[in-house]
Motif scaffolding. Structure first.
Motif, PDB file in Angstrom:
ATOM      1  N   UNK A 343       0.837  -1.198   0.000  1.00  0.00           N
ATOM      2  CA  UNK A 343       0.000   0.000   0.000  1.00  0.00           C
ATOM      3  C   UNK A 343       0.876   1.253   0.000  1.00  0.00           C
ATOM      4  N   UNK A 344       2.018   1.200   0.681  1.00  0.00           N
ATOM      5  CA  UNK A 344       2.928   2.349   0.694  1.00  0.00           C
ATOM      6  C   UNK A 344       3.411   2.670  -0.719  1.00  0.00           C
ATOM      7  N   UNK A 345       3.681   1.644  -1.494  1.00  0.00           N
ATOM      8  CA  UNK A 345       4.131   1.860  -2.874  1.00  0.00           C
ATOM      9  C   UNK A 345       3.009   2.488  -3.699  1.00  0.00           C
ATOM     10  N   UNK A 346       1.800   1.983  -3.534  1.00  0.00           N
ATOM     11  CA  UNK A 346       0.657   2.571  -4.247  1.00  0.00           C
ATOM     12  C   UNK A 346       0.423   4.011  -3.794  1.00  0.00           C
ATOM     13  N   UNK A 347       0.578   4.253  -2.495  1.00  0.00           N
ATOM     14  CA  UNK A 347       0.391   5.623  -1.990  1.00  0.00           C
ATOM     15  C   UNK A 347       1.439   6.565  -2.579  1.00  0.00           C
ATOM     16  N   UNK A 348       2.695   6.133  -2.594  1.00  0.00           N
ATOM     17  CA  UNK A 348       3.762   6.973  -3.143  1.00  0.00           C
ATOM     18  C   UNK A 348       3.510   7.284  -4.615  1.00  0.00           C
ATOM     19  N   UNK A 349       2.992   6.294  -5.329  1.00  0.00           N
ATOM     20  CA  UNK A 349       2.684   6.521  -6.751  1.00  0.00           C
ATOM     21  C   UNK A 349       1.611   7.593  -6.906  1.00  0.00           C
ATOM     22  N   UNK A 350       0.575   7.514  -6.053  1.00  0.00           N
ATOM     23  CA  UNK A 350      -0.497   8.505  -6.126  1.00  0.00           C
ATOM     24  C   UNK A 350      -0.045   9.897  -5.723  1.00  0.00           C
ATOM     25  N   UNK A 351       0.952   9.978  -4.829  1.00  0.00           N
ATOM     26  CA  UNK A 351       1.459  11.264  -4.370  1.00  0.00           C
ATOM     27  C   UNK A 351       2.569  11.806  -5.268  1.00  0.00           C
ATOM     28  N   UNK A 352       3.114  10.945  -6.119  1.00  0.00           N
ATOM     29  CA  UNK A 352       4.218  11.374  -6.969  1.00  0.00           C
ATOM     30  C   UNK A 352       5.504  11.585  -6.191  1.00  0.00           C
ATOM     31  N   UNK A 353       5.780  10.702  -5.226  1.00  0.00           N
ATOM     32  CA  UNK A 353       6.987  10.805  -4.410  1.00  0.00           C
ATOM     33  C   UNK A 353       7.686   9.447  -4.399  1.00  0.00           C
TER      34      UNK A 353
END
Length: 734
Positions: A343-353
């Motif tokens: 989920x952290x990887x998906x979150x980072x993708x959505x945040x662009x970080x």
């Protein structure tokens, strides 16, 4: 709350934290006009005979339910959304991917206080800094209190005031330093923008890793930092974090264990002059609320936390780090069964970080992603400073004389180590005195009445305890079956090893670290302080010893029982054993003295041990991945495990038979169905357990089936008679 006018026409679509996969329609509260209300605010609503705190997701002008039957929401709890549009998108995705009700997923994003409807008010932080006298006082001058010395050193190294939230574990010492006039409460908070402090010089491998991650700041990328134990991964983290803080952005650092949080927190406080918060289950609800709001409102720049910190909103997101990314504790095993890493990887993708994963023993899934180019693979092959890799010795204990699991050659090695004033670490992944009590006369065995498991002897407490359901009973004085036979302890636990070591080394200090000895608040920190200060000779413990601890004086590590992990029925077993061996071994020789690791085994020729010890973890991982590929197992396929339990054995079987019939109708044959079968532990806490495993080489096909299957399961009449759960990407087949 918003200034509202009467309106009973518009419909609030609200996610309520209940195990039903749907939204619920409500009328606006009396006197409330919904103009200006946005998704992400909390609303108090009636639900059955209780009230619930739900989350507003939409406002519409119609409902599929007759308006006369709709209930009215009670109260709007927030003026502004607590969750942003990006936060809500992530939680919607998590609900869909893990096929878990959205209301419960949204609730997982809030600390307990907000779930209970308490106000989202960020209190004024108290900050503590040094007085002129405190700046001039050397910590060694506080001879009577090691804790006061440690706090004074921490404040002096920080160079600025520290928030009270970061000093929870130092309360008694803080009070004493305030009374002595060495510390004073200050009004001003540390900056949220990084204030430069001295960094350790990076070696060439560290610098390559730092530069590679820094180059990704401001865009999405996944970097996997594979560094041997003691290679300086934390220094890489800190130098990358410094660059993020210089940009005025926030960092979320996830750790697998609560015990690691205070240690890393202290290092970060000494390095970064920013407001930093922590969140984990040992803190109070109020403390966790304030940490959550500090990040959500941009008051804090760094959050250190365990798995539950993942969904904390970030006002200025800059970087997510997962330390020990391989650790199974990053996977939630109850309720909303999410993987914090994924989920952290998906979150980072959505945040662009960027997201940075670190481990000495990366998971096979991450190793596969690195080799396939999905992750940027960074490698730290050497220990930092003057430390060298430990040597390994396989000790064949077949036909050897043993004293409570300790062979004579191992005892000689321990004696030699202690004679040099060095520390020895003994690892056994089983707490308690012994795993079972048996009658020498009739063969009676101490079994749990509610589980298919033995009761573990806890001799100091005079108890038999089940480590699965928690049930306890007094230690019997005579055999409950034959009333005459001699009762004996069978097998080994850390408590029994401790007793034996105390008898063999009566003049040495032995510290035992396991769940039983560290339950009391502050006990773990006290033990770790004792070890670091050299006031312990032998360190004995379970898995909590394997994770991230730096014990400079430990030169000998002994792992007592590795054979049980060599023949696991779970295909994850070999991976976990290899990770455990490498992580525990990594505690040896981390300073100037060389380290030695002894593994007691009855299978010295086992291929796993041969590959791991002669060629290293990376070679083991490649061999294991090749085997998984040939067997069609993850990461080369995708799984979902349906677990079912009930008070009668036939009820879960009937439920799963009905599910299998639905799968036959829905599944075009692309998803493999394995089972139903009894769970490896067929009975737990009085419930009979069965499971069904779904597997497919294509993730899309598996989720397509689950999308159609889950609504049908909710509608099954048999589902009302059982407890069932779905685990997507399971790590544990038990």
């Amino acid at each position: 709350m918003p200034n509202c006018e009467a309106s009973r026409k518009l419909i609030f679509k609200i996610a309520v934290p209940v195990p039903l996969d749907r939204l619920f329609d409500y009328l606006a509260p009396t006197g409330c006009h919904p103009a200006g209300l946005q998704p992400g605010i909390r609303i108090l609503v009636p639900f059955g005979k209780r009230t619930q705190v739900g989350v507003l997701l939409a406002i519409e002008d119609s409902s599929a339910v007759d308006s006369e039957r709709l209930k009215q929401a009670i109260e709007i709890l927030d003026e502004k959304p607590l969750l942003s549009e990006r936060d809500l998108r992530l939680l919607h995705w998590a609900s869909r991917y893990y096929h878990h009700p959205l209301g419960e997923v949204l609730a997982a994003a809030f600390p307990v206080a907000l779930r209970q409807g308490r106000p989202a008010l960020l209190q004024r932080q108290r900050f503590f800094g040094l007085t002129p006298q405190g700046l001039q006082t050397l910590p060694e001058q506080l001879r009577r209190s090691i804790k006061q010395q440690a706090l004074l050193a921490l404040l002096q190294a920080a160079g600025s005031a520290i928030p009270s939230a970061a000093l929870i574990e130092h309360k008694p010492a803080l009070k004493a330093l305030l009374e002595k006039g060495l510390v004073i409460e200050q009004e001003s908070a540390p900056a949220t923008r990084y204030v430069a402090s001295t960094a350790l010089p990076a070696n060439p491998e560290q610098q390559v890793a730092i530069d590679a991650v820094v180059a990704n700041l401001g865009r999405f990328a996944v970097s996997l930092l594979e560094g041997v134990t003691g290679s300086g991964k934390t220094e890489v983290y800190m130098q990358v974090i410094a660059k993020v803080l210089e940009q005025g952005k926030q960092v979320l650092v996830l750790l697998p264990e609560i015990s690691l949080t205070p240690q890393l927190e202290q290092r970060f406080q000494q390095r970064f002059a920013v407001n930093m918060v922590s969140t984990h289950s040992k803190l109070t609800d109020k403390q966790r609320l304030q940490a959550w709001l500090s990040m959500q409102q941009g008051q804090a720049a760094i959050m250190l936390g365990t798995r539950s910190a993942l969904f904390t909103p970030l006002k200025r997101p800059g970087l997510i780090i997962l330390d020990e990314e391989h650790d199974a504790s990053f996977k939630q095993q109850e309720g909303f069964r999410f993987s914090a890493r994924d989920v952290a990887i998906t979150r980072a993708k959505g945040l662009g970080i960027p997201v940075l994963l670190g481990s000495a023993t990366p998971s096979l899934e991450s190793m596969a992603n690195g080799s396939q180019g999905r992750y940027q693979l960074l490698h730290l092959p050497n220990r930092a400073g003057n430390a060298s890799a430990p040597s390994f010795q396989l000790l064949d204990i077949r036909n050897k004389r043993m004293q409570a699991g300790l062979s004579e050659p191992l005892l000689a090695e321990i004696q030699t180590t202690l004679a040099k004033n060095q520390q020895a670490l003994i690892f056994l992944n089983r707490r308690g005195y012994a795993p079972v009590q048996i009658c020498h006369g009739c063969g009676w065995v101490s079994r749990c009445r509610r589980c298919d498991a033995n009761l573990v002897i806890h001799a100091a407490e005079r108890l038999l305890r089940c480590h699965h359901c928690g049930s306890e009973q007094p230690l019997p004085k005579q055999c409950p079956a034959c009333k005459t036979g001699e009762l004996q302890a069978l097998g080994l636990g850390t408590e029994r090893i401790e007793q034996t070591l105390e008898a063999l080394f009566p003049d040495k200090v032995i510290v035992r670290l396991d769940r039983d000895t560290t339950q009391r608040k502050g006990s773990l920190e006290t033990y770790l302080e004792q070890i670091h200060e050299g006031r312990a000779d032998i360190i004995l413990g379970t898995q909590m010893l394997a994770k991230g601890h730096h014990f400079p004086a430990v030169t000998l590590v002994a792992i007592l029982d590795i054979d049980s992990g060599l023949f696991s029925i779970d295909y994850h077993g070999s991976e976990r054993l290899a990770q455990l061996i490498v992580q525990v071994a990594g505690r040896a020789g981390r300073a100037d003295q060389p380290g030695k690791v002894i593994l007691q085994t009855r299978h010295p020729q086992h291929p796993l041990l041969d590959t791991l010890l002669s060629q290293g973890y990376r070679a083991f991982a490649q061999t294991a991945l090749d085997e998984r590929c040939q067997a069609g197992l993850p990461p080369f396929s995708h799984q979902a495990l349906l677990r079912v339990q009930a008070g009668k054995a036939e009820v879960p079987q009937q439920f799963l038979q009905a599910v299998c019939q639905m799968i036959v109708e829905l599944n075009p044959g692309k998803v493999q169905v394995l089972g139903p079968v009894t769970a490896p532990m067929a009975r737990r806490a009085g419930l009979f357990r069965f499971q069904l495993l779904l597997q497919s080489p294509q993730r899309k096909e598996l989720h397509h089936l689950l999308d159609r299957l889950l609504p049908a399961i909710y509608a099954l009449k048999e589902s009302k008679k059982v407890r069932w759960s779905l685990d997507v990407d399971p790590l544990d087949l038990y």
